[in-house]
Write an enzyme that holds these catalytic residues in place. Sequence first.
Site, short mmCIF file in Angstrom:
data_model
loop_
_atom_site.label_atom_id
_atom_site.label_comp_id
_atom_site.label_asym_id
_atom_site.label_seq_id
_atom_site.Cartn_x
_atom_site.Cartn_y
_atom_site.Cartn_z
N GLU A 141 0.60 -1.32 -0.02
CA GLU A 141 -0.04 0.14 -0.27
C GLU A 141 0.63 1.05 -0.35
O GLU A 141 0.78 2.13 0.68
CB GLU A 141 -1.13 -0.29 0.96
CG GLU A 141 -2.63 -0.77 0.94
CD GLU A 141 -3.05 -0.86 2.35
OE1 GLU A 141 -2.18 -0.16 3.28
OE2 GLU A 141 -3.86 -0.98 1.95
N GLU A 147 -7.13 -7.69 -0.91
CA GLU A 147 -7.46 -7.46 0.25
C GLU A 147 -9.05 -7.10 0.43
O GLU A 147 -9.13 -6.51 -0.54
CB GLU A 147 -6.85 -6.55 1.00
CG GLU A 147 -5.45 -6.93 1.95
CD GLU A 147 -4.77 -6.42 3.04
OE1 GLU A 147 -5.35 -5.51 3.31
OE2 GLU A 147 -2.98 -5.67 2.38
C1 GAL Z 1 -5.21 -2.45 4.84
C2 GAL Z 1 -3.97 -3.07 4.81
C3 GAL Z 1 -3.43 -4.32 5.77
C4 GAL Z 1 -4.28 -4.53 7.42
C5 GAL Z 1 -5.64 -3.91 6.72
C6 GAL Z 1 -6.95 -3.76 7.80
O1 GAL Z 1 -5.37 -1.07 4.12
O2 GAL Z 1 -3.02 -3.94 3.97
O3 GAL Z 1 -2.24 -4.57 6.83
O4 GAL Z 1 -4.02 -2.77 7.87
O5 GAL Z 1 -5.67 -2.37 5.88
O6 GAL Z 1 -8.25 -4.22 7.18
#
Ligand code: GAL
Length: 765
Positions: A417, A478
Amino acid sequence: MDSFNRRGFLKAGAAVSGAAALWQAAVNAQSATSHATNRRVLPMNRNWLYGGHAVPGCSAPGFDDAKFQRVTVPHSNRIFPWHSFDEKDFQFVSIYRRHFNLTPPPGRRVFVDFAGVMTAATVTINGHKLGEYRGGYTPFSFELTEYIKAGAPNVLAVEVDSTERPDIPPFGENIDYLTFGGIYREVALRIVPPVFIENVFAKPVNVLSSDRTVQVKCLLNGHPSGSMTVKAELRDDARVLAAATGPAFNEPLTLANPGDIELWDLEHPKLYTVVARLYQGNTEVDEYTTRIGFREGRFTPQGFMLNGQHIKLRGLNRHQTFPFVGGAMPARVQRRDALVLKRDLKCNIVRTSHYPQSTHFLDACDEAGLLVFEEIPGWQHIGDQAWQDLAVRNVGEMIHRDWNHPSIILWGVRINESQDNHDFYTRTNALAHELDDSRQTGGVRYLYDTELLEDVMTMNDFGFPLRPPNHPLYLNTEFNGHMFPTKRYDNVDRVMEHALRHARVHNQLASDDRYAGGIGWCAFDYNTHANFGSGDKICYHGVSDIFRIAKPAGQFYRSQCDPKEEIVLEPCFNWSQGDQSEGGGIRHAVIVSNCDHLKIYVKDTLKFEADPDQATYGHLPHPPFVLDLTGEHLEDWGDLRIDGYLNGAKVASKTLPGNDYDRELHVEPDDAELMGDGVDATRVVLRVTNEHGGARPFSTGAIALHIEGPGEIVGENPFSLAGGVGAIWVRSKEAAGTIRLHARHPYLGTKTVEIKVKAAEPEAV
Ligand code: GAL
């Protein structure tokens, strides 16, 4: 790194670090049937002396360590409660010392191999400082040869800096996880000849055609003479399928015509071994063994293809940390996570968010048929040039350590990210491609309009509906996570919605081949910093809790398997649980199942029949059942029975009591036997259920534990259940015998379980 790769050998040096010497390689070489007597790998996990905070002079040979604590590694510099602790508590510099005697055969070289130390390690042998290795997720080695005192006491001292140093990835800004501290992976001494095999890249080529081969690139360390040769063999157990011999430092050897080869796939993850031997004339000098699998994994505009077959990727992100000890869990516990993901949660892919994880975990992924997206350490922040250089080095170290794992199908070479950085990511991609031209690269982002230097667009997309793919090769890496944190003991509406949110996203991903699939956030709840999570140092983002026990969302993942593998029928609610919004009771009921029809009885009277919700979730292999019971007259409350049908035949049944209460304490070790090496450990799940074995999600109760025999408890004692379940781990001592663990619940009595402990070989050093 460049010359390392192109010339195929390394210069001899006083100290090599990172990928230059690989823990796993050493372990593999040791475990193989070896004819070479020149290489010895001596595990050095026991008899460490841990002194807590480092003080000036603590690495000196004569420093008084009499009051240090005797520990085994993997070791955490502190033991924690499973939540609500001060994250600063592991952030200090500690001292570990190890005394040993060693008389290496004349002419041999000696290295110490560290599989992982969080986050920086300054290593000293007999008062000679060898250097500092920076990075908590990658292996490193130092050469000890010229400092070893043969036949006399030696002392290795390691000052471990577990502060969040801004010069080391992932640090520099806030990160949403804890790294913990200590020598948290294994250590070994490696005794090798002056010229030895440092690493082997055994790359299957043309896997799907009949002229498939294995290209074997041997990386040597030392000054190879012109008369040295390498012989490589492809083996199926003891059977040699192909062999080749060539000069020691030329082009890769080609193992041709291996005959019938079984491909590595998700159902039958067939593994082969490659053995490389180094010869001086006719004399064998060294031997190195590694495992491989024959598979072709490609992201294409039509999705992900494994061996030419389309596979919709359905997976979860994994953090490597556990309750109480952070990352410091032994091989058995690391390996088990792969089984939880594959066997219990029915995933076909895991992302090692956000760093290279234990090789034990990766070995288990190879064996289980679980695909892996592995990535370098980092989280949103990009540091200065020196920091970026370390991250580039991490790319090389990750690939050198893990390039033979068939489970790995994608290298993550971007800081998770992060913003664009053309020069930095040009370097990470170039290095990954140069070292391994057989795998694609990815780089996880959440920004839609960014420069793509990787092969595959790997995108975090937390919204719903999902955005359309912005690249022909597109993988969602994610979703959900912080958008809907859920504890198992949250209100039933939330717990059910948590399961449905995962179902909705996977349904959309399944609806369009342009999505290669998705990797949800995340497998397990994890410890985090104060400025993330629920305020108790946990992100409750897992479909399973921090103890690896599935929530209803986890049961949704489980329900997506073929019923031939397992029939799943899991209500995501408790029948007597009455605090649903808009009037209590159960008005909306979610049941996850791979049955095709349900009959639902109250007090043995058929009340409803239900089919999977095809209208909303029709792209899923097994859509959830979503029942609207509003307006039903269920005041004649009684037991609820759900019968599951497949093709007209009843295949499963579950009963949920109307009058639900805490009925039974269960104490469930994952393993019946441990090795008595002082390191091996197994999880013991503590659970309160009703009379049908159903969960009691509001059940509490402090369970008093008492342990006898050669074991100790890793965890809190007494242990207070949260949501009716929890777990501690039992770790062996260095002795054989029987561990008896007694667990006393305040009102459900005492249960005792036994775990056998087998005698382990003492460490040779
Ligand atoms: C994302 C991140 C993850 C975690 C997640 C929580 O942005 O890449 O490491 O923090 O959010 O939903």
